[in-house]
Design a protein around this motif. Structure first.
Motif, mmCIF file in Angstrom:
data_model
loop_
_atom_site.group_PDB
_atom_site.id
_atom_site.type_symbol
_atom_site.label_atom_id
_atom_site.label_comp_id
_atom_site.label_asym_id
_atom_site.label_seq_id
_atom_site.Cartn_x
_atom_site.Cartn_y
_atom_site.Cartn_z
ATOM 1 N N ALA A 167 39.665 0.890 4.255
ATOM 2 C CA ALA A 167 39.914 2.099 3.382
ATOM 3 C C ALA A 167 39.800 1.758 1.829
ATOM 4 C CB ALA A 167 41.269 2.556 3.724
ATOM 5 N N ASN B 274 36.449 9.412 7.093
ATOM 6 C CA ASN B 274 36.715 9.260 5.648
ATOM 7 C C ASN B 274 38.048 9.887 5.469
ATOM 8 O OD1 ASN B 274 34.791 7.840 3.945
ATOM 9 N ND2 ASN B 274 33.381 9.023 5.182
ATOM 10 N N SER C 23 45.283 7.874 5.347
ATOM 11 C CA SER C 23 45.985 6.481 5.284
ATOM 12 C C SER C 23 46.268 5.757 4.167
ATOM 13 C CB SER C 23 45.818 5.659 6.561
ATOM 14 O OG SER C 23 44.360 5.116 6.139
ATOM 15 N N GLY C 24 45.084 5.782 3.268
ATOM 16 C CA GLY C 24 45.150 4.999 2.066
ATOM 17 C C GLY C 24 46.033 5.584 0.944
ATOM 18 N N TYR D 161 35.456 12.640 -1.718
ATOM 19 C CA TYR D 161 34.460 12.681 -0.894
ATOM 20 C C TYR D 161 34.727 12.964 0.477
ATOM 21 C CZ TYR D 161 30.653 10.487 1.754
ATOM 22 O OH TYR D 161 29.458 10.431 2.648
ATOM 23 N N LEU E 261 38.084 8.641 -3.062
ATOM 24 C CA LEU E 261 37.729 8.656 -1.514
ATOM 25 C C LEU E 261 38.008 9.964 -0.983
ATOM 26 C CD1 LEU E 261 36.789 7.460 1.091
ATOM 27 C CD2 LEU E 261 38.971 6.429 1.121
ATOM 28 N N ASP F 12 49.685 3.869 10.166
ATOM 29 C CA ASP F 12 49.420 2.958 11.309
ATOM 30 C C ASP F 12 48.495 4.027 12.400
ATOM 31 O OD1 ASP F 12 51.743 0.934 10.490
ATOM 32 O OD2 ASP F 12 52.266 2.994 10.201
ATOM 33 N N LEU G 26 40.730 7.503 6.870
ATOM 34 C CA LEU G 26 40.796 6.283 5.636
ATOM 35 C C LEU G 26 41.418 6.741 4.441
ATOM 36 C CD1 LEU G 26 37.424 4.539 5.992
ATOM 37 C CD2 LEU G 26 39.397 3.781 7.110
ATOM 38 N N ARG H 63 44.937 4.745 11.177
ATOM 39 C CA ARG H 63 44.190 3.267 11.279
ATOM 40 C C ARG H 63 43.602 3.118 12.775
ATOM 41 N NH1 ARG H 63 47.560 1.428 6.944
ATOM 42 N NH2 ARG H 63 48.791 0.479 8.216
ATOM 43 N N ASN H 64 44.525 3.433 13.736
ATOM 44 C CA ASN H 64 43.999 3.002 14.888
ATOM 45 C C ASN H 64 43.197 4.226 15.236
ATOM 46 O OD1 ASN H 64 44.903 1.544 17.407
ATOM 47 N ND2 ASN H 64 45.594 3.374 18.336
ATOM 48 N N ILE I 149 41.120 -2.557 9.041
ATOM 49 C CA ILE I 149 41.135 -1.018 8.571
ATOM 50 C C ILE I 149 41.665 -0.591 7.319
ATOM 51 C CG2 ILE I 149 41.268 1.394 9.426
ATOM 52 C CD1 ILE I 149 40.299 0.645 12.060
ATOM 53 N N ALA J 135 40.994 5.649 13.550
ATOM 54 C CA ALA J 135 39.861 5.186 12.666
ATOM 55 C C ALA J 135 39.343 3.855 13.350
ATOM 56 C CB ALA J 135 40.158 4.770 11.400
ATOM 57 N N ALA J 136 39.795 3.216 14.098
ATOM 58 C CA ALA J 136 39.226 1.920 14.870
ATOM 59 C C ALA J 136 38.367 2.708 16.030
ATOM 60 C CB ALA J 136 40.202 0.894 15.377
ATOM 61 N N MET K 248 30.194 18.671 -6.905
ATOM 62 C CA MET K 248 29.897 17.580 -6.441
ATOM 63 C C MET K 248 28.358 17.778 -5.890
ATOM 64 S SD MET K 248 31.573 15.019 -5.226
ATOM 65 C CE MET K 248 33.197 14.660 -4.362
ATOM 66 N N PHE L 39 41.556 5.951 -4.457
ATOM 67 C CA PHE L 39 41.800 7.048 -3.428
ATOM 68 C C PHE L 39 41.374 8.382 -3.711
ATOM 69 C CE2 PHE L 39 43.437 3.180 -1.346
ATOM 70 C CZ PHE L 39 42.702 3.218 -0.217
ATOM 71 N N ARG L 40 41.692 8.815 -4.980
ATOM 72 C CA ARG L 40 41.295 10.177 -5.285
ATOM 73 C C ARG L 40 39.820 10.407 -5.184
ATOM 74 N NH1 ARG L 40 43.279 13.707 -9.190
ATOM 75 N NH2 ARG L 40 44.823 12.125 -9.852
ATOM 76 N N GLN M 10 35.523 4.693 15.026
ATOM 77 C CA GLN M 10 34.110 3.815 14.643
ATOM 78 C C GLN M 10 33.404 3.040 15.854
ATOM 79 O OE1 GLN M 10 34.377 2.272 10.415
ATOM 80 N NE2 GLN M 10 36.385 2.369 11.085
#
Lengths: 399, 364
Positions: free
Chosen positions: A291, B297, B303-304, B282, B279, B349, B300, B352-353, A287, B355-356, A1, B276-277, B359
């Motif tokens: 994602a 990240n 959760s994803g 990263y 993400l 869930d 996200l 994600r909360n 959100i 994450a909000a 990377m 998502f792999r 940010q």
């Protein structure tokens, strides 16, 4: 990377930024224009070509910048123009599809005649591929041409010909060898839109605008030298163009800026006196979509990396159209549904938000899910080419 | 510019895939799962030989000194074969906690034992994320009291790292006076988590009193990355098992893989997972190289991947038809692994909360 681009590329980026900063006052507004390029667009295009910021790899003798292909520079150019929200030059099917096709399959005379005026915005092209009866199964197209006195005489009907009402030329697929199997009887022909016998009717879509046309062809006479590649090899020729189309990835930058716009709506609009963002249901949906958008962004970088190394990325590239168009629609859904009844207001209504552009976007997103290979066709491609699953047997084989 | 695994990481991936695939044909998975110990000694020793238990531990403490992305390559391999070892707790979360917040003496005492696989750690941070049944551990003076649930890989652990509020973390040997360990049986028998009850336990605090907040945060981030990588591996295998089964299974004189209804399900599964792999890679890279970008990240990505995993575990089972529902096929081991990973260290869930909040979306 290793996510650094290295000094050569950072210099390139710095020069580009300075160029944009210095010249952006000359640029026409960003965004796709549904009209023929005029002096403002053509002058900007000329400046961009001279500096190597568009049509970079098209040879100098055809009017391009003549640089060696360098995908990182292409990406940097895209990133910087998007970030600055400055017009990045002309796009469209002439520059995007016809020019690469001529470079690969055209003869010298055709290249000299058409490439320069196309990239400078003097000739605008439309694409005559789909027909009412030939959509996903494009090779079953029935628009035909017979040859008389060194001319093709074309008859038939095309649909989804966006921009046909202001296009100067059309690259069209027609059946020239009716006795051959369906993939072998097609020719790729360049047709002047001023030729008698062409009738363009606007095709009004669900958005209320006519983004496309139907094009009717009655005894349209086109010189035989306008065929690209050999007669009957049009399917192969068109597929080299589709390869160029597939090479263009969706633009995750644009979707990330959509997330920003939706966030602004959620932060500014209120429901029952409380800002939308404070309602868990809308926040959570945004959100979840964020994602996926971030995932697509890094996925694009991963695919870019494969391209740089000349590696075949397999299934990970095949999913992009299906994933990207589905996600785009999910995003406009969130904006609309968070606005509730207000989201249903359209063009010019009192209380309408963003001029109804989210509704327009949402409907057009559905069009993009269908156009360019429907989601169902995409899933066939993903499962057959990506996962090695067998094709559905043809009707005759199952009997 | 290179986004993806390096050549070394691909070699690492190959060697771990070979190792786990050789060790764990289905009948072995079934046999190990039925012991409900959460750790198979043979595989654990193999991982020690491959230096995996010390993957994140610097060489000075007897480890390999690799980065998080390397660790995730290993974890994905472990997920692919639903490997019955306490890797997330002992080889990922505990080393991160000790390295981030431990005193030099604590690092010297524990890290070499972890790297050598002699001591296995379980990590209790559940109540920092979400509290159920009024559980939680409190620190008063230097004494710990309370309960913590779903201690990651706590079943086979010898020592625990237990968070007591957001700023303190204690190192607690299983055999210390006042410690009661109760194994919790989830649907996933390949790993065993536990409840740890502490009654007047004298605390050896990580880094000293009130010094563990950064360590707790990083431990949770690392644990989430680990669980996401485990799900990535397990879910991808479920997709390919579904594809292979569909190619073999014939109905109405055709392989069911030739029916669009079936192959579109497979296309949808791979489409949900593959971005998502990227993400997750990263997020793991950011964990080491761009700390400012790591938290969001990771939230996200887990959760994803959890959402993709939920869709895949159901859909892959459906593609297998009735066989998917049986124990004969064994697909349920993957299903259950993905399910439990989703719930641990924050359901989507909850992530994600977070994450909000991370940010600043809720600020005025």
């Amino acid at each position: 990377m290793d996510l650094s681009y290295g000094p050569e590329y950072e210099d390139f980026r710095a020069e580009l930024r300075a160029f944009i900063e210095k010249n952006q006052h000359k640029a026409p507004p960003a965004g796709m224009g549904m009209k023929h390029p005029e002096a403002l667009e053509q002058d900007w295009q000329k400046l961009l070509i001279e500096n190597g910021y568009t049509c970079r790899t098209i040879p100098k003798k055809y009017g391009g910048y003549g640089a060696e292909p360098d995908i990182l520079k292409t990406v940097i150019i895209q990133e910087e123009f998007t970030k600055a929200n400055v017009n990045s030059g002309l796009s469209g099917q002439g520059i995007g599809m016809l020019v690469p096709t001529l470079l690969e399959n055209g003869n010298e005379e055709q290249r000299e005649k058409y490439i320069r005026p196309t990239i400078y915005g003097e000739i605008h092209w439309c694409q005559g591929y789909s027909e009412p009866g030939a959509g996903s199964d494009l090779a079953s197209l029935r628009t035909n041409a017979r040859v008389e006195d060194d001319h093709f005489i074309i008859n038939g009907q095309k649909i989804w010909t966006s921009g046909a009402h202001f296009a100067d030329m059309c690259f069209i697929l027609v059946r020239t060898e009716p006795d051959k199997p369906k993939h072998e009887g097609i020719s790729y022909i360049m047709m002047d839109m001023k030729t008698p016998g062409i009738e363009v009717r606007p095709l009004v879509t669900m958005t209320g605008a006519a983004e496309f046309n139907e094009t009717f062809l009655t005894d349209v006479k086109v010189p035989v030298e306008n065929v690209v590649g050999k007669r009957g090899e049009g399917w192969k020729v068109a597929n080299t163009t589709l390869k160029h189309e597939r090479g263009m990835l969706g633009d995750p930058g644009q979707m990330l800026s959509r997330i920003e716009s939706i966030l602004k709506i959620l932060q500014n609009e209120k429901l029952d006196g409380k800002r939308l963002i404070e309602h868990d249901m809308y926040r959570d949906r945004l959100i979840a979509a964020q994602a996926k958008t971030e995932a697509l962004k890094f996925h694009s970088l991963r695919l870019l990396s494969h391209t740089l190394k000349n590696e075949e990325p397999g299934v990970s590239r095949l999913i992009v159209k299906y994933y990207g168009t589905t996600l785009a629609r999910e995003l406009s859904d969130i904006a609309l549904e968070a606005l509730g009844e207000l989201g249903q207001l359209y063009m010019g209504s009192p209380h309408v938000r963003s001029h109804g552009s989210w509704q327009w976007r949402n409907m057009f997103d559905l069009g993009l899910i269908i156009g360019g290979g429907t989601s169902q066709i995409q899933k066939n491609i993903i499962s057959e080419r990506g996962l090695g699953m067998p094709r559905e047997p043809k009707l005759a084989e199952t009997k | 510019m290179e986004f993806g695994l390096s050549d070394d990481q691909k070699l690492l991936e190959n060697s771990f895939r070979r190792f786990t695939e050789n060790k764990l044909p289905l009948e072995r998975i079934r046999e190990f799962a039925n012991t409900k110990t959460g750790c198979n000694a043979d595989i654990w020793n193999g991982l020690v030989e491959l230096a995996a238990t010390g993957v994140l531990i610097p060489e000075q403490y007897g480890g390999a000194g690799f980065k998080m992305l390397d660790a995730l390559v290993i974890l994905e391999s472990l997920g692919r074969t639903v490997t019955p070892v306490p890797f997330t707790g002992s080889a990922i979360m505990a080393p991160v906690a000790l390295l981030t917040g431990g005193t030099e003496a604590q690092k010297e005492e524990w890290l070499p034992q972890i790297a050598a696989g002699e001591t296995k750690f379980g990590v209790g941070v559940t109540e920092i994320i979400s509290t159920r049944d009024s559980k939680g551990v409190s620190l008063s003076g230097d004494t710990l009291n309370g309960n913590t649930m779903f201690v990651i890989d706590g079943g086979p652990a010898d020592v625990y790292l237990i968070a007591a509020g957001p700023d303190n973390m204690a190192i607690v040997p299983r055999t210390a006076p006042g410690v009661t360990v109760t194994q919790l049986t989830t649907i996933d028998y390949t790993r065993m988590h536990c409840e740890v009850k502490l009654e007047g336990v004298k605390a050896d605090l990580l880094g000293g009193k009130g010094k563990a907040s950064e360590a707790i945060k990083k431990t949770i981030m690392a644990g989430r990355l680990a669980l996401a990588a485990d799900t990535l591996g397990a879910a991808e295998v479920m997709i390919y098992k579904a594809v292979e089964y569909a190619k073999e299974r014939k109905q109405f004189e055709r392989a069911i893989a030739s029916y669009q209804a079936v192959k579109h399900m497979c296309a949808e599964m791979i489409t949900e997972l593959e971005p998502f792999r990227s993400l997750l890679w990263y997020a793991a890279y950011a964990y080491d190289e761009m700390p400012d970008e790591a938290l969001i990240n990771i939230l996200l990505a887990k959760s994803g991947i959890d959402e993709a995993g939920k869709f895949i575990k159901r859909t892959a089972t459906e593609v297998h038809g009735g066989m998917g529902f049986t124990d004969l096929m064994g697909l349920h081991y993957w299903y259950k692994r993905v399910s439990v990973n989703r719930a641990l260290l924050g359901t989507p869930d909850i992530l994600r909360n977070e994450a909000a909040i991370a940010q600043g979306w809720l600020a005025a």
